[in-house]
Design a protein around this motif. Structure first.
Motif, short mmCIF file in Angstrom:
data_model
loop_
_atom_site.label_atom_id
_atom_site.label_comp_id
_atom_site.label_asym_id
_atom_site.label_seq_id
_atom_site.Cartn_x
_atom_site.Cartn_y
_atom_site.Cartn_z
N VAL A 69 -1.63 20.70 -33.46
CA VAL A 69 -1.23 19.31 -33.71
C VAL A 69 -2.22 18.39 -33.00
CG1 VAL A 69 1.21 19.94 -33.94
CG2 VAL A 69 0.36 19.14 -31.73
N SER A 70 -2.35 17.17 -33.47
CA SER A 70 -3.31 16.25 -32.85
C SER A 70 -2.76 15.75 -31.51
CB SER A 70 -3.59 15.07 -33.78
OG SER A 70 -2.53 14.14 -33.71
N ASP A 71 -3.65 15.18 -30.70
CA ASP A 71 -3.23 14.69 -29.38
C ASP A 71 -2.13 13.64 -29.51
OD1 ASP A 71 -5.05 16.32 -28.25
OD2 ASP A 71 -6.57 14.76 -27.92
N ILE A 72 -2.31 12.75 -30.46
CA ILE A 72 -1.31 11.69 -30.63
C ILE A 72 0.01 12.30 -31.09
CG2 ILE A 72 -0.66 9.78 -32.18
CD1 ILE A 72 -2.42 8.54 -30.27
N GLN A 73 -0.05 13.25 -32.00
CA GLN A 73 1.19 13.90 -32.47
C GLN A 73 1.92 14.55 -31.29
OE1 GLN A 73 -0.55 16.44 -35.57
NE2 GLN A 73 0.70 15.39 -37.07
N LYS A 74 1.14 15.23 -30.45
CA LYS A 74 1.74 15.90 -29.30
C LYS A 74 2.36 14.88 -28.35
CE LYS A 74 0.62 19.07 -25.64
NZ LYS A 74 -0.36 19.97 -25.03
N LEU A 75 1.61 13.84 -28.09
CA LEU A 75 2.09 12.79 -27.19
C LEU A 75 3.38 12.16 -27.74
CD1 LEU A 75 1.01 11.67 -24.54
CD2 LEU A 75 -0.21 9.91 -25.83
N GLN A 76 3.40 11.96 -29.04
CA GLN A 76 4.61 11.39 -29.65
C GLN A 76 5.83 12.26 -29.37
OE1 GLN A 76 3.24 11.07 -33.82
NE2 GLN A 76 3.90 8.95 -33.74
N MET A 77 5.63 13.58 -29.40
CA MET A 77 6.78 14.47 -29.23
C MET A 77 7.17 14.66 -27.76
SD MET A 77 6.42 17.35 -32.19
CE MET A 77 4.66 17.66 -32.17
N VAL A 78 6.18 14.86 -26.91
CA VAL A 78 6.54 15.18 -25.53
C VAL A 78 7.05 13.96 -24.75
CG1 VAL A 78 5.00 17.18 -25.42
CG2 VAL A 78 4.17 14.96 -24.61
N THR A 79 6.90 12.79 -25.33
CA THR A 79 7.44 11.59 -24.67
C THR A 79 8.75 11.13 -25.31
OG1 THR A 79 6.18 10.15 -26.16
CG2 THR A 79 5.14 10.70 -24.06
N GLN A 80 9.29 11.96 -26.19
CA GLN A 80 10.47 11.54 -26.94
C GLN A 80 11.65 11.16 -26.03
OE1 GLN A 80 10.93 11.14 -30.34
NE2 GLN A 80 12.88 10.27 -29.69
N SER A 81 12.26 10.03 -26.34
CA SER A 81 13.45 9.62 -25.59
C SER A 81 14.70 10.14 -26.30
CB SER A 81 13.50 8.10 -25.51
OG SER A 81 13.60 7.57 -26.81
N GLY A 82 15.82 10.02 -25.64
CA GLY A 82 17.10 10.45 -26.23
C GLY A 82 17.74 11.54 -25.38
N LYS A 83 19.08 11.53 -25.33
CA LYS A 83 19.74 12.49 -24.45
C LYS A 83 20.07 13.81 -25.14
CE LYS A 83 24.26 10.13 -24.98
NZ LYS A 83 23.84 9.41 -26.21
N ASN A 84 19.88 13.89 -26.44
CA ASN A 84 20.25 15.10 -27.17
C ASN A 84 19.04 15.84 -27.72
OD1 ASN A 84 19.54 13.10 -28.97
ND2 ASN A 84 21.01 13.72 -30.53
N VAL A 85 17.86 15.63 -27.12
CA VAL A 85 16.62 16.18 -27.69
C VAL A 85 15.98 17.24 -26.79
CG1 VAL A 85 16.16 13.98 -28.85
CG2 VAL A 85 15.08 14.44 -26.67
N PHE A 86 15.29 18.20 -27.43
CA PHE A 86 14.53 19.23 -26.72
C PHE A 86 13.24 19.51 -27.48
CE2 PHE A 86 13.33 23.75 -26.43
CZ PHE A 86 13.08 23.85 -25.08
N VAL A 87 12.12 19.61 -26.75
CA VAL A 87 10.82 19.85 -27.38
C VAL A 87 10.10 20.96 -26.62
CG1 VAL A 87 8.57 18.84 -27.90
CG2 VAL A 87 10.62 17.42 -28.08
N SER A 88 9.53 21.92 -27.35
CA SER A 88 8.72 22.95 -26.71
C SER A 88 7.56 23.33 -27.62
CB SER A 88 9.58 24.20 -26.44
OG SER A 88 8.76 25.24 -25.93
N SER A 89 6.43 23.71 -27.01
CA SER A 89 5.37 24.27 -27.85
C SER A 89 5.54 25.78 -27.87
CB SER A 89 3.99 23.87 -27.33
OG SER A 89 3.68 24.59 -26.17
#
Ligand SMILES: *Cc1c(COP(=O)(O)O)cnc(C)c1O
Length: 497
Positions: free
Chosen positions: A172-192
């Motif tokens: 994924v591109s740097d911006i795409q990654k940044l978009q995901m790993v900075t995601q706000s919200g209390k019900n979210v989980f992100v992993s590579s």
């Protein structure tokens, strides 16, 4: 209207049920048991309406177990509060006499997936209410970049839902990654994950068909659903914009009612182009469907030869959202053109999972080559196309859209077909600033992502999307990496079970 499975046509469930489940228990995908049609006079009646009203009209034809009020509520919440910027939800940009670019990236994450993923959570929460669901829904997403962020934005803080997103470490591109790993919200989980997109997608599919896993989740108050484009609730909003594009061409007097147009789509999982096929099936006058791939050209070969063979090298390209070797939504097309032969689809899909390939019979092969043209281009051609389009038309396109424009041009030079064509533009060029700037001859050495946004803004005369500009000040919340065999474990940890 009932929904059936591509692997079991005797199933009959409501659209709410289909949207809630995502994937059928038999491993098949949900499709309507019969297709609604759209007559010329209906299309004409939509011409002077805004996107929101066109959407309500088309969606009501498919989600027949939702009341009109429920659909209107979903559509208004998704598209109504300037989440898609100042203009209309999608817009047509006239590139040349024969070509219009359908800009689908005005939503909050700057990719076309917003059109579907802003509305899916609303369909889903209505579906939960309508079916008396008491469990909390866990949305599982495998992403090649754009889906993950668009799903996170759509589902963040939606009551009764949790969302877990897995993206390939190196795809994924740097911006795409940044978009995901900075995601706000209390019900979210992100992993590579250590693997490519197909590994992530296979991992998610495995969990969906793992009875033990589902039982454990169920006993703990959770039920799984999918926001990948295999979910019918993802696909159906996409049909709308092809109907809408035809209406806009009529409105702009580019065509007269009944004139056929071609549609060209940069393709990965085959969802977006399938939606165009469904629009054609409903009655929108579409002639050829041009399926554009990057160097991962499995679909190009499939359309040309009738053999689907994923046993080939996987390439990481500058159009990462199309780096896919297993196009899941193709199953729906196979079901349709086989005359709803669920046994045949099942056997083809078994062959695909056992040997990585299958061959169509002559009848299906002939239908595919009648309906579709398949073409591909590599990264060098993609960049040349960005430069060419910029120079010729003063219009800046992202890498995915460039693949489509390139393949469209190949199609025209092969066939001489001058039919008016709509090319789906699937991402904002700002999402891939580094590739776009390099393509138009800029030196990007030593510049960070945010300097690149500024630079592209200057070059393209387009405003920087607000959501990308704001990433600069966001804190990174997720830095986990997991093995593909451990995705279930990660989910359990996230859910505290
Ligand atoms: C997802 C995506 C695609 C591919 O769409 P499919 O529906 O998977 O075929 C193309 N371009 C972009 C920018 C995407 O995000």
């Amino acid at each position: 209207m009932n929904y059936i499975s591509t692997r079991n046509k005797s199933l009959g469930i409501s659209s709410a049920e289909a949207i809630k489940k995502g994937l059928s228990d038999d491993g098949g995908l949900f499709v309507p048991s019969s297709f609604p049609s759209l007559s010329s006079s209906e299309i004409e009646s939509l011409v002077n309406l805004e996107y929101i009203e066109r959407a309500k009209y088309v969606l009501k034809k498919f989600l027949t177990d939702y009341t009109d009020e429920e659909i209107e509520k979903c559509v208004n919440s998704a598209y109504g509060n300037s989440k898609f910027g100042e203009g209309d939800v999608v817009s047509l940009h006239k590139l040349s006499d024969n070509v219009s670019i359908l800009e689908l990236w005005h939503g909050p994450t700057c990719a076309f997936k917003d059109v579907a993923l802003q509305i899916l959570p609303h369909f889903l929460t209505e579906a939960m209410r309508k079916t008396g669901e008491s469990k909390e829904i866990v949305i599982l997403v495998a992403t090649s970049g754009d889906t993950g962020k668009a799903a996170l934005e759509g589902f963040k803080d939606v009551d009764g839902t949790r969302i877990a997103v897995f993206y390939p470490n190196d795809g994924v591109s740097d911006i795409q990654k940044l978009q995901m790993v900075t995601q706000s919200g209390k019900n979210v989980f992100v992993s590579s994950i250590n693997g490519n997109f197909d590994d992530a997608q296979t991992g998610v599919k495995t969990i969906f068909t793992d009875d033990n896993a589902k039982k454990t989740l169920f006993e703990n108050g959770f039920t799984l659903s999918s926001a990948n484009s295999i979910n019918w609730g993802r696909l159906v909003p996409q049909i709308v914009y092809y109907v809408s594009a035809y209406c806009d061409l009529l409105k702009n007097r580019e065509i007269s009612m009944g004139d056929k147009i071609n549609v060209c789509v940069p393709t990965g999982n085959f969802g977006n182009i399938l939606a165009a096929y469904y629009a054609k099936k409903m009655g929108v006058p579409i002639a050829k469907l041009i399926c554009a791939s990057n160097r991962n050209d499995v679909l190009t070969d499939f359309i040309k030869t009738g053999e689907y063979n994923k046993n080939r090298e996987f390439y990481t390209t500058i159009s990462p959202s199309m780096d896919i070797l297993i196009s899941s939504n193709l199953e729906r097309l196979l079901f349709d053109i086989s005359g709803c032969d669920d046994e045949l689809v099942k056997s083809l899909m078994n062959k695909l999972s056992e040997s990585g390939k299958y061959v169509l019979n002559d009848d299906m092969k002939a239908k595919i080559s009648e309906l579709f043209y398949g073409g591909c281009c590599d990264d060098t051609e993609t960049k040349a196309q960005i430069a060419d389009t910029f120079k010729k038309y003063g219009y800046t396109i992202d890498t995915h859209t460039a693949v489509a424009v390139n393949v469209y041009e190949k199609y025209v030079s092969e066939t001489g077909d001058k039919t008016k064509t709509v090319i789906a533009s699937t991402a904002s060029p700002f999402k891939f600033s580094d590739s776009v700037l390099t393509a138009i001859g800029e030196n990007i050495d030593g510049k960070d992502d945010f300097e690149l946004l500024e630079e592209l803004c200057g070059k393209s005369n387009m405003p920087i999307p607000k959501s990308l500009k704001e990433l600069k000040n966001k804190e990174q919340r997720f830095d986990g990496v997991c093995e593909k065999s451990d995705m279930l474990g990660e989910i359990k940890t996230f859910l505290n079970i």
